[in-house]
Design a protein around this motif. Structure first.
Motif, PDB file in Angstrom:
ATOM      1  N   ALA A 561       0.835  -1.204   0.000  1.00 17.05           N
ATOM      2  CA  ALA A 561       0.000   0.000   0.000  1.00 17.05           C
ATOM      3  C   ALA A 561       0.868   1.250   0.000  1.00 17.05           C
ATOM      4  CB  ALA A 561      -0.928  -0.011   1.211  1.00 17.05           C
ATOM      5  N   ASP A 562       1.988   1.230   0.743  1.00 20.01           N
ATOM      6  CA  ASP A 562       2.918   2.359   0.744  1.00 20.01           C
ATOM      7  C   ASP A 562       3.623   2.483  -0.605  1.00 20.01           C
ATOM      8  OD1 ASP A 562       2.194   2.795   3.340  1.00 20.01           O
ATOM      9  OD2 ASP A 562       4.091   2.128   4.229  1.00 20.01           O
ATOM     10  N   VAL A 563       4.077   1.350  -1.125  1.00 17.18           N
ATOM     11  CA  VAL A 563       4.836   1.368  -2.376  1.00 17.18           C
ATOM     12  C   VAL A 563       3.966   1.833  -3.537  1.00 17.18           C
ATOM     13  CG1 VAL A 563       6.059  -0.062  -4.055  1.00 17.18           C
ATOM     14  CG2 VAL A 563       6.448  -0.414  -1.593  1.00 17.18           C
ATOM     15  N   LEU A 564       2.732   1.350  -3.584  1.00 18.14           N
ATOM     16  CA  LEU A 564       1.841   1.644  -4.713  1.00 18.14           C
ATOM     17  C   LEU A 564       0.964   2.864  -4.462  1.00 18.14           C
ATOM     18  CD1 LEU A 564       0.675  -2.028  -5.480  1.00 18.14           C
ATOM     19  CD2 LEU A 564       2.401  -0.696  -6.713  1.00 18.14           C
ATOM     20  N   GLU A 565       1.105   3.426  -3.253  1.00 19.01           N
ATOM     21  CA  GLU A 565       0.309   4.586  -2.871  1.00 19.01           C
ATOM     22  C   GLU A 565      -1.186   4.317  -3.107  1.00 19.01           C
ATOM     23  OE1 GLU A 565       1.896   7.907  -5.028  1.00 19.01           O
ATOM     24  OE2 GLU A 565       3.714   8.008  -3.793  1.00 19.01           O
ATOM     25  N   ALA A 566      -1.629   3.210  -2.486  1.00 18.26           N
ATOM     26  CA  ALA A 566      -3.027   2.789  -2.626  1.00 18.26           C
ATOM     27  C   ALA A 566      -3.547   2.351  -1.266  1.00 18.26           C
ATOM     28  CB  ALA A 566      -3.132   1.645  -3.632  1.00 18.26           C
ATOM     29  N   ALA A 567      -4.833   2.329  -1.130  1.00 20.25           N
ATOM     30  CA  ALA A 567      -5.451   1.840   0.097  1.00 20.25           C
ATOM     31  C   ALA A 567      -5.372   0.313   0.139  1.00 20.25           C
ATOM     32  CB  ALA A 567      -6.911   2.288   0.174  1.00 20.25           C
ATOM     33  N   GLU A 568      -5.175  -0.228   1.330  1.00 21.29           N
ATOM     34  CA  GLU A 568      -5.031  -1.674   1.466  1.00 21.29           C
ATOM     35  C   GLU A 568      -6.248  -2.416   0.931  1.00 21.29           C
ATOM     36  OE1 GLU A 568      -3.845  -3.112   5.289  1.00 21.29           O
ATOM     37  OE2 GLU A 568      -2.356  -1.529   5.601  1.00 21.29           O
ATOM     38  N   GLU A 569      -7.432  -1.843   1.158  1.00 27.61           N
ATOM     39  CA  GLU A 569      -8.646  -2.531   0.709  1.00 27.61           C
ATOM     40  C   GLU A 569      -8.764  -2.570  -0.816  1.00 27.61           C
ATOM     41  OE1 GLU A 569      -9.873   1.624   2.204  1.00 27.61           O
ATOM     42  OE2 GLU A 569      -8.501  -0.004   2.780  1.00 27.61           O
ATOM     43  N   ASP A 570      -7.932  -1.788  -1.504  1.00 23.81           N
ATOM     44  CA  ASP A 570      -7.962  -1.780  -2.969  1.00 23.81           C
ATOM     45  C   ASP A 570      -6.931  -2.732  -3.578  1.00 23.81           C
ATOM     46  OD1 ASP A 570      -9.983   0.115  -3.028  1.00 23.81           O
ATOM     47  OD2 ASP A 570      -8.569   1.809  -3.020  1.00 23.81           O
ATOM     48  N   LEU A 571      -6.237  -3.480  -2.720  1.00 25.42           N
ATOM     49  CA  LEU A 571      -5.164  -4.352  -3.198  1.00 25.42           C
ATOM     50  C   LEU A 571      -5.576  -5.816  -3.142  1.00 25.42           C
ATOM     51  CD1 LEU A 571      -2.095  -2.664  -1.462  1.00 25.42           C
ATOM     52  CD2 LEU A 571      -2.976  -2.260  -3.775  1.00 25.42           C
ATOM     53  N   GLU A 572      -4.963  -6.596  -4.014  1.00 23.17           N
ATOM     54  CA  GLU A 572      -5.154  -8.038  -3.988  1.00 23.17           C
ATOM     55  C   GLU A 572      -3.818  -8.726  -4.251  1.00 23.17           C
ATOM     56  OE1 GLU A 572      -7.875  -9.193  -7.007  1.00 23.17           O
ATOM     57  OE2 GLU A 572      -6.797  -8.194  -8.648  1.00 23.17           O
ATOM     58  N   LEU A 573      -3.697  -9.945  -3.675  1.00 22.08           N
ATOM     59  CA  LEU A 573      -2.446 -10.695  -3.817  1.00 22.08           C
ATOM     60  C   LEU A 573      -2.730 -11.887  -4.732  1.00 22.08           C
ATOM     61  CD1 LEU A 573      -0.139 -11.632  -0.790  1.00 22.08           C
ATOM     62  CD2 LEU A 573       0.046 -12.552  -3.088  1.00 22.08           C
ATOM     63  N   VAL A 574      -2.205 -11.831  -5.935  1.00 24.12           N
ATOM     64  CA  VAL A 574      -2.462 -12.872  -6.933  1.00 24.12           C
ATOM     65  C   VAL A 574      -1.182 -13.112  -7.729  1.00 24.12           C
ATOM     66  CG1 VAL A 574      -3.816 -13.565  -8.942  1.00 24.12           C
ATOM     67  CG2 VAL A 574      -4.890 -12.206  -7.142  1.00 24.12           C
ATOM     68  N   GLY A 575      -0.883 -14.380  -7.990  1.00 27.18           N
ATOM     69  CA  GLY A 575       0.244 -14.712  -8.857  1.00 27.18           C
ATOM     70  C   GLY A 575       1.578 -14.234  -8.331  1.00 27.18           C
ATOM     71  N   GLY A 576       1.728 -14.164  -7.025  1.00 28.96           N
ATOM     72  CA  GLY A 576       2.992 -13.747  -6.431  1.00 28.96           C
ATOM     73  C   GLY A 576       3.225 -12.257  -6.434  1.00 28.96           C
ATOM     74  N   SER A 577       2.180 -11.488  -6.715  1.00 27.43           N
ATOM     75  CA  SER A 577       2.305 -10.031  -6.723  1.00 27.43           C
ATOM     76  C   SER A 577       1.118  -9.401  -6.018  1.00 27.43           C
ATOM     77  CB  SER A 577       2.372  -9.492  -8.163  1.00 27.43           C
ATOM     78  OG  SER A 577       3.526  -9.943  -8.828  1.00 27.43           O
ATOM     79  N   VAL A 578       1.352  -8.247  -5.443  1.00 25.17           N
ATOM     80  CA  VAL A 578       0.276  -7.430  -4.899  1.00 25.17           C
ATOM     81  C   VAL A 578      -0.029  -6.354  -5.932  1.00 25.17           C
ATOM     82  CG1 VAL A 578      -0.501  -5.957  -3.013  1.00 25.17           C
ATOM     83  CG2 VAL A 578       1.078  -7.860  -2.546  1.00 25.17           C
TER      84      VAL A 578
END
Length: 780
Positions: A561-578
């Motif tokens: 979330a810090d790296v991508l400057e996004a909210a945690e609830e907008d992130l997903e972990l798929v295929g070894g990547s967030v």
């Protein structure tokens, strides 16, 4: 993204094992390694008046022959430690690492010979002369407490080890006006381990590494071996490392600590060189722990409709020669009572007794198969007496689904109330009846009898407390490469740990299972563990692995979330990547996140985060998930020869949520065959002096492929509420009900002759004897 949990993932460890790249204790060769053989007792009970090892010591290639006194202080006067102490002991008699003044079973280790090769060590061992003074031996647990019974240990007042018991409800009221009171007595015979790989120990002390003592052992419990060694040798824990490499089967007897696991490291320290000992098959027969005989004498009180009011009685348990394993086996012969049945009153005592036979420890199920057999025998007795179908009696007494969590009324050894967390015993029975064509069997049986063939069918139900505590732990660590390392203490003996645990990690972290690197059973890699026993590992370890994976997942998303400057609830972990949901281009790999948390260039850890994309979790268990099921066996008995042919075998099994159904099926199949061996083949004979008469596979029979019937399996999943994965243990449920299912089927086949079969194993000779007895009784 592939989801792995709940699917039949092919075992990831198999390619290495099937191509000969496994690494067992005997595969490990160290520089300057020596080999050991043991001098073992020829008598079941004898005083040692003297030992002459001088000629053996002079043989070429022999480096040492150590007797107990040669081990030095304090070992020459110190018995092995007790990992499972109990206040219930009347006598707690543990073994010395080598015999002191007497031997107490054939196979008791007396001396260790260390030589350049195993061949030389065995030759020298044969030249060690022991001056025995033979003593009477206690061999039969049924008579061990008689006033005139031989005493198993010099100086002991009797053979009484401990008295345990289970009592709840009003037993006097249950029997007071009961319309049906029945009594049964049956002997349950000992069983052995007989794993493909015998025991093995390799020890080396490195003087250049702080005196680190490294021990490779074919064990189910490396942390118990480490704790025992550190305690016995008076070493700091940090100076002892125990590794269980690939282990070719364990089944319970490899879950304890043996004298050889202490003596071999002592010899290595004394000689300053690595020492290896590999158990041969005869040693496996005569010196490995066994599951002891048990004599059950029970009364059951029942109403006319088959509803059971109460069960009371007494058990005599064969402890063997020493108490090194504690009272685990007799305790587990009591606390699963009264099985899957809602019986309001139980009062059963157990007396554990010494015999001059190998010490006793659990074998696939510990005392639970004994409990299952006992309760199922009483169900059979009630059904036979009231002329009811055995499945009807079972169904009328089962704990109902609306009664869970169900507390029978007694407590565990730790003082907690015994509780069944979940299940559906009626559903399992219904499913196995359908699977086995149970309702059409009487018709098939009648047709067969008309043709002079005797078919029989037998039913057996059980419960199993699984996931025994106190804990297991795990570390889940994402590497900069993106691979995920999993560290845990649990040792595998073929169950498929690497596969099933990797499935859990892969799902939680959204990686391919090929990117999970599993490492286990090395006390230097992971600090604390318990052991792979009692169908506990999938509950205890997978829960710890799951919790650690969830923590890593949360940490990865928080950092992303810090790296991508996004909210945690907008992130997903798929295929070894967030990545940002709906924007797959805005992503960061787990490997990149791991690198940020272990930087070498910037020397800066992101603010608010601890180093390492990893987490360690310990799952402290609070109550065992209850597995359950019902089995049905169908047999044909040849009344002329006594031969039993297994026609078909059906299983309905509930181990909660299945992480890998194929692996569960494998455990069930192996367990059923183990139970088949107990029921029909495995008999460890001893003569009246305590000499073993079954010391090879020409004398001790195991089921072969030809004896295996078609085994059909149906599952019922009642997820456990006691852990986040809903899992229950599955390693021993195939064995627990098997003996009664098969014995009951034999009994049903021989129903026209009035034969009752209470003991096992039921070999052809025994069946012919029972038929002769029934014929004689009919004539009188």
């Amino acid at each position: 993204m592939t989801r792995y949990v709940g699917t039949n993932v092919v075992r990831t460890e198999d390619p290495r094992l099937l191509t000969g790249n496994g690494r067992y204790v005997d595969d490990i060769v160290l520089p300057d390694m020596l080999h050991a053989a043991f001098v073992r007792a020829d008598h079941a009970h004898a005083k040692i008046n003297g030992i002459d090892a001088e000629f053996a010591r002079t043989m070429p290639g022999v480096h040492a022959v150590y007797l107990l006194d040669d081990l030095g202080e304090p070992y020459s006067g110190k018995v092995l430690s007790q990992p499972y102490p109990s206040a219930a002991f009347k006598q707690d008699i543990r073994a010395y690492p080598l015999a002191k003044d007497e031997v107490c079973f054939v196979g008791d280790p007396i001396a260790i010979v260390v030589a350049d090769s195993r061949y030389l060590a065995e030759d020298a061992a044969a030249l060690v002369q022991v001056d025995y003074e033979p003593l009477p031996a206690s061999v039969d647990c049924r008579t061990a407490l008689d006033a005139d019974a031989p005493i198993a240990h010099v100086g002991s007042p009797d053979n009484h080890v401990a008295t345990l018991g289970v009592a709840f409800g009003d037993i006097e009221d249950a029997f007071g006006d009961a319309p049906n009171i029945l009594s049964e007595t049956f002997l349950q015979h000992r069983g052995g381990c007989h794993s493909m790989e015998c025991r093995g120990v390799l020890a080396v002390e490195d003087p250049h590494d702080g005196g680190l003592l490294t021990v490779y052992s074919s064990t189910q419990a490396p942390y118990l071996v480490k704790a025992t060694l550190a305690n016995y040798l008076e070493l700091d824990d940090a100076r002892v490392r125990v590794i269980a490499p690939d282990v070719g089967g364990g089944f319970g007897p490899k879950g304890g600590v043996y004298p050889e696991e202490v003596v071999v490291p002592i010899a290595a320290r004394l000689l300053g060189r690595p020492v290896k000992w590999i158990e041969d098959r005869r040693e496996h027969f005569i010196s490995l722990n066994q599951q002891g005989d048990q004599l059950w004498s029970l009364d059951v009180a029942a109403d006319d409709d088959g509803k059971i009011r109460g069960v009371r009685g007494r058990i005599i348990n064969d402890n063997g020669a020493y108490t090194n394993y504690g009272l685990v086996l007799p305790i587990t012969s009591l606390f699963p009572l009264p099985g899957p049945y809602a019986i309001p009153a139980v009062d059963i005592t157990l007396d554990s007794v010494f015999t001059n036979t190998p010490s006793k420890s659990p074998v696939r199920g510990a005392g639970r198969p004994n409990v299952a057999y006992a309760m199922e025998r009483m169900i059979e007795a009630v059904a036979r007496h009231l002329n009811l179908d055995t499945t009807v009696v079972r169904a009328r007494n089962f704990v109902r689904t609306d009664q869970f969590p169900y507390e029978p009324g007694h407590k565990t050894a730790g003082g907690d109330a015994v509780s069944y967390d979940s299940g559906d015993f009626h559903a399992c029975l219904d499913k196995v009846k359908e699977l086995s064509d149970y309702d059409s069997f009487r018709e098939r049986q009648a047709v067969a009898r008309a043709a002079g063939k005797y078919l029989g069918i037998g039913v057996s139900s059980y419960i199993e407390d699984t996931g025994m505590g106190p804990y297991e732990g795990a570390t889940v660590r994402v590497q900069p490469s993106g691979n995920v390392q999993v560290l845990t203490g649990t040792a595998s003996q073929g169950q498929g740990h690497a596969t099933v645990f990797s499935q859990v990690v892969a799902d939680e972290l959204g990686v391919d299972i090929e990117n999970v690197v599993f490492q286990a059973a090395d006390t230097a890699q992971f600090p604390l563990g318990v052991g792979t026993v009692a169908s506990r590992t999938v509950v205890a370890a997978s829960t710890a692995i799951y919790n650690a994976s969830v923590a890593v997942r949360e940490k990865a998303i928080s950092l992303a979330a810090d790296v991508l400057e996004a909210a945690e609830e907008d992130l997903e972990l798929v295929g070894g990547s967030v990545s940002v949901k709906g924007s797959p281009g805005a992503s960061v790999t787990l490997g990149e996140l791991a690198t940020k948390l272990r930087p070498f260039n910037t020397m800066v850890v992101p603010k608010g985060f601890e180093p390492g994309l990893e987490a360690t979790s310990y799952n402290v268990t609070h109550g065992p998930p209850t597995a359950s099921g019902s089995h049905i066996a169908e047999v044909e008995v040849d009344i002329e020869t006594g031969e039993v042919s297994m026609l078909r075998y059906s299983v309905a099994h509930d181990c909660g949520r299945m992480l890998n159904p194929k692996l569960v099926d494998g455990q069930i199949l192996g367990g059923v065959v183990h139970g088949l061996g107990n029921a029909l083949f495995e008999r460890m004979h001893y003569d009246e002096s305590g000499q073993p008469l079954s010391v090879n596979y020409g004398e001790y029979f195991l089921p072969l492929a030809a004896e295996m019937p078609p085994i059909a399996i149906v599952h019922h999943e009642s997820p456990s509420p006691l852990n986040p994965l809903g899992v229950k243990g599955a390693g021993e449920g195939g064995t627990m009900p098997a003996a009664n299912a098969i014995v009951s089927a034999i009994e049903n086949a021989l129903e026209p002759f009035g034969v009752i079969v209470n003991d096992y194993p039921v070999d052809p000779e025994r069946i012919c004897d029972l038929l002769d007895e029934a014929e004689a009784n009919a004539l009188t």
